[in-house]
Design a protein around this motif. Sequence first.
Motif, PDB file in Angstrom:
ATOM      1  N   THR A 316      18.309  14.997  42.043  1.00  0.00           N
ATOM      2  CA  THR A 316      18.619  14.834  43.470  1.00  0.00           C
ATOM      3  C   THR A 316      17.529  14.008  44.155  1.00  0.00           C
ATOM      4  OG1 THR A 316      19.673  17.002  43.383  1.00  0.00           O
ATOM      5  CG2 THR A 316      19.217  16.115  45.572  1.00  0.00           C
ATOM      6  N   MET A 317      16.271  14.316  43.837  1.00  0.00           N
ATOM      7  CA  MET A 317      15.157  13.556  44.422  1.00  0.00           C
ATOM      8  C   MET A 317      15.230  12.094  44.002  1.00  0.00           C
ATOM      9  SD  MET A 317      12.303  16.408  43.442  1.00  0.00           S
ATOM     10  CE  MET A 317      10.817  15.832  44.192  1.00  0.00           C
ATOM     11  N   ILE A 318      15.454  11.858  42.721  1.00  0.00           N
ATOM     12  CA  ILE A 318      15.483  10.477  42.211  1.00  0.00           C
ATOM     13  C   ILE A 318      16.614   9.703  42.875  1.00  0.00           C
ATOM     14  CG2 ILE A 318      15.868   9.048  40.151  1.00  0.00           C
ATOM     15  CD1 ILE A 318      14.561  11.393  38.525  1.00  0.00           C
ATOM     16  N   ARG A 319      17.779  10.340  43.008  1.00  0.00           N
ATOM     17  CA  ARG A 319      18.896   9.622  43.628  1.00  0.00           C
ATOM     18  C   ARG A 319      18.601   9.307  45.099  1.00  0.00           C
ATOM     19  NH1 ARG A 319      24.978  11.572  43.888  1.00  0.00           N
ATOM     20  NH2 ARG A 319      24.672  11.808  41.655  1.00  0.00           N
ATOM     21  N   ALA A 320      17.983  10.254  45.791  1.00  0.00           N
ATOM     22  CA  ALA A 320      17.648  10.015  47.203  1.00  0.00           C
ATOM     23  C   ALA A 320      16.689   8.825  47.319  1.00  0.00           C
ATOM     24  CB  ALA A 320      17.024  11.275  47.801  1.00  0.00           C
ATOM     25  N   LEU A 321      15.663   8.804  46.463  1.00  0.00           N
ATOM     26  CA  LEU A 321      14.667   7.728  46.524  1.00  0.00           C
ATOM     27  C   LEU A 321      15.284   6.386  46.149  1.00  0.00           C
ATOM     28  CD1 LEU A 321      11.790   9.831  44.955  1.00  0.00           C
ATOM     29  CD2 LEU A 321      11.644   8.693  47.188  1.00  0.00           C
ATOM     30  N   GLU A 322      16.150   6.378  45.117  1.00  0.00           N
ATOM     31  CA  GLU A 322      16.792   5.115  44.714  1.00  0.00           C
ATOM     32  C   GLU A 322      17.718   4.594  45.802  1.00  0.00           C
ATOM     33  OE1 GLU A 322      16.902   4.639  39.969  1.00  0.00           O
ATOM     34  OE2 GLU A 322      18.509   5.902  40.761  1.00  0.00           O
ATOM     35  N   THR A 323      18.454   5.504  46.423  1.00  0.00           N
ATOM     36  CA  THR A 323      19.393   5.091  47.480  1.00  0.00           C
ATOM     37  C   THR A 323      18.625   4.465  48.641  1.00  0.00           C
ATOM     38  OG1 THR A 323      20.795   6.947  46.857  1.00  0.00           O
ATOM     39  CG2 THR A 323      21.259   5.913  48.973  1.00  0.00           C
ATOM     40  N   LEU A 324      17.522   5.095  49.032  1.00  0.00           N
ATOM     41  CA  LEU A 324      16.753   4.569  50.170  1.00  0.00           C
ATOM     42  C   LEU A 324      16.047   3.264  49.816  1.00  0.00           C
ATOM     43  CD1 LEU A 324      15.254   7.842  51.683  1.00  0.00           C
ATOM     44  CD2 LEU A 324      17.067   6.409  52.643  1.00  0.00           C
ATOM     45  N   ALA A 326      17.232   0.980  47.789  1.00  0.00           N
ATOM     46  CA  ALA A 326      18.282  -0.048  47.842  1.00  0.00           C
ATOM     47  C   ALA A 326      18.631  -0.377  49.294  1.00  0.00           C
ATOM     48  CB  ALA A 326      19.518   0.434  47.086  1.00  0.00           C
ATOM     49  N   ARG A 327      18.730   0.655  50.130  1.00  0.00           N
ATOM     50  CA  ARG A 327      19.065   0.435  51.545  1.00  0.00           C
ATOM     51  C   ARG A 327      17.982  -0.365  52.244  1.00  0.00           C
ATOM     52  NH1 ARG A 327      20.861   6.128  54.018  1.00  0.00           N
ATOM     53  NH2 ARG A 327      22.621   6.483  52.615  1.00  0.00           N
ATOM     54  N   GLY A 328      16.720  -0.031  51.958  1.00  0.00           N
ATOM     55  CA  GLY A 328      15.586  -0.720  52.575  1.00  0.00           C
ATOM     56  C   GLY A 328      15.588  -2.192  52.191  1.00  0.00           C
ATOM     57  N   ALA A 329      15.918  -2.473  50.919  1.00  0.00           N
ATOM     58  CA  ALA A 329      15.925  -3.859  50.437  1.00  0.00           C
ATOM     59  C   ALA A 329      17.056  -4.641  51.081  1.00  0.00           C
ATOM     60  CB  ALA A 329      16.065  -3.876  48.915  1.00  0.00           C
ATOM     61  N   ALA A 330      18.170  -3.961  51.353  1.00  0.00           N
ATOM     62  CA  ALA A 330      19.339  -4.640  51.940  1.00  0.00           C
ATOM     63  C   ALA A 330      19.151  -4.887  53.436  1.00  0.00           C
ATOM     64  CB  ALA A 330      20.594  -3.795  51.699  1.00  0.00           C
ATOM     65  N   ALA A 331      18.268  -4.130  54.051  1.00  0.00           N
ATOM     66  CA  ALA A 331      18.122  -4.219  55.517  1.00  0.00           C
ATOM     67  C   ALA A 331      17.385  -5.481  55.946  1.00  0.00           C
ATOM     68  CB  ALA A 331      17.393  -2.988  56.046  1.00  0.00           C
TER      69      ALA A 331
END
Lengths: 331, 175
Positions: A316-324, A326-331
């Motif tokens: 759960t932690m790893i998925r949260a960190l990976e999702t954020l 990716a989002r940060g890079a897309a922003a």
Amino acid sequence: MRPVSYSRVSDVATAIATVAADPTSAYLAGGTTKIDMLRIYAEPSQRLVDINDLPIDHIEVQPDGAVRVGGLARMNDVALAPVVLDRFPMLSEALLLGASAQLRNMASMGGNMLQRVRCSYFRDAEASCNKREPGTGCSAIAGVNRGHAVLGASPHCIATHPSDAAVALVALDAMIHVQNSGGHHAIAIDDFFLLPGDTPEREHPLNHGDLITAIEVPALPAARNSLYLKVRDRESYEFALASAACALTVTDGVVAEVRLALGGVATKPWRARKAEQVLHGAPATRETFARAAQAELADAVPQTMNGFKIELVQRTMIRALETLTARGAAA
Amino acid sequence: MVASHLPDAVQGPGRVDVVLNVNGATHVVRIEPRVSLLDCLRDHMNLTGAKKGCNQGACGACTVWVDKRRVVACLTLAIACEGREITTIEGMADNGSLHPMQKAFLTEDAFQCGYCTPGQIMSAVALLAEGHAGSDAEIGEWMSGNICRCAAYPNIRTAIRDVRDGVGGVRGATG
Ligand SMILES: Cc1cc2nc3c(=O)[nH]c(=O)nc-3n(C[C@H](O)[C@H](O)[C@H](O)COP(=O)(O)OP(=O)(O)OC[C@H]3O[C@@H](n4cnc5c(N)ncnc54)[C@H](O)[C@@H]3O)c2cc1C
Ligand code: SF4
Ligand code: FES
Ligand code: FES
């Protein structure tokens, strides 16, 4: 249900004076914990002091960018407030992924912090339970403990803290504002939730009559890129098996700022400081995230049925960190 | 200490007179303060539309509105609703003509046993007013507080879409 007596108050001073004067009295906010507890005989008869008319349901931005939420603000109203959605998405998500639309219309933020554990033995007045009746023993340790904690437990109690919102608030370093007949003080949220140790009946540092007037969330620009990830047995209207509240800023591929807290796995809303330490200044890669998650769970202690949570919460932690990331890079 | 005419006079634990406004009508009941709004409606006012499924906030069969917000009546004390406006399924029809959501539930066969239906309808009408019926996923999430043991969920969603897109027309299908 236990018999109760009832009165309604309309100002804070009278509310505090009324409860402080009578050791058998208690505040009634949304009632979604209180009425439940009285009905199943998990708490003794009380004189209920209805605080729903008190003017402490505001959601306000402070001059320094902090957001102050009244103790009586309802979960749905806080979650959908534009300032919360915008600045603290993880808090909005943690609130909306909790309970149901009806319960969130009733439930207050103060009550949410003080909700009781969902351990089925705590809720069964026939079972021995150190939290409900100190010294009687913990039925969960040798019983059905699939939902119980792997972090922060003691030989006296292994119940998980059930709040989702508190997990986001612990990651955000919120302050709990308390008023009593002596005046006002604020408690850092990480000190507000107590580990069970050998006094599992004591869950927080409030004294009888202390009123939660507000919860203050300090400004944190990094929280604009944040989320709450909740893993559970069904998709909605269920408590967490494992959850992560996370805010992340990655600069040039390196973790510049991170906040991480866990729910569903610990006896209190769990700030993942060991993981944060590993993450700080490290490359924002899956390898780092896995190492951070592992560091946080290094001291985890499984019970007979909940060993799976140790792996589940790391994922759960790893998925949260990976999702954020990716989002940060897309922003 | 506190004179009895003040609002914070203690009531109970024995029976007291409680004045409630339900569906626009005033009712006076003599009940103990521990009586839930659900038991008060069903056992003291003969308004048996709201149903008791779990009595612990976990099923939504008892959903009613207090001051226009949907809540679970089993975890609400009746006495705490004095001075508030209560709406139940019995108050949804307008002069004998069913509410559009009630009609849609009939048209779309959105129930089998019907036990959860009053709660579903009280939630569904509130859902449209709240603006949370954009996509099927959003409807599912914001209706998750109403369990249907017969699993009429697809037809319940269809009924809600019907009202959203038709007579109710609250909001377009934006997803
Ligand atoms: C079926 C069900 C599912 C749920 N699922 C979730 C979930 O998924 N996630 C989650 O986080 N929560 C969940 N909850 C818990 C719910 O969020 C809490 O019950 C709720 O937040 C409590 O708030 P309340 O206003 O109803 O408190 P009340 O029941 O009124 O009070 C709770 C306690 O706090 C005290 N209190 C209340 N307000 C104050 C104050 N301002 N100052 C001092 N003391 C106060 C009361 O005296 C009482 O002891 C669920 C509850 C139910 C019934
Ligand atoms: S885990 Fe805690 S709440 Fe559950 S039975 Fe043991 S002592 Fe009681
Ligand atoms: S009877 Fe109230 S939620 Fe189930
Ligand atoms: S129609 Fe039977 S429970 Fe929903």
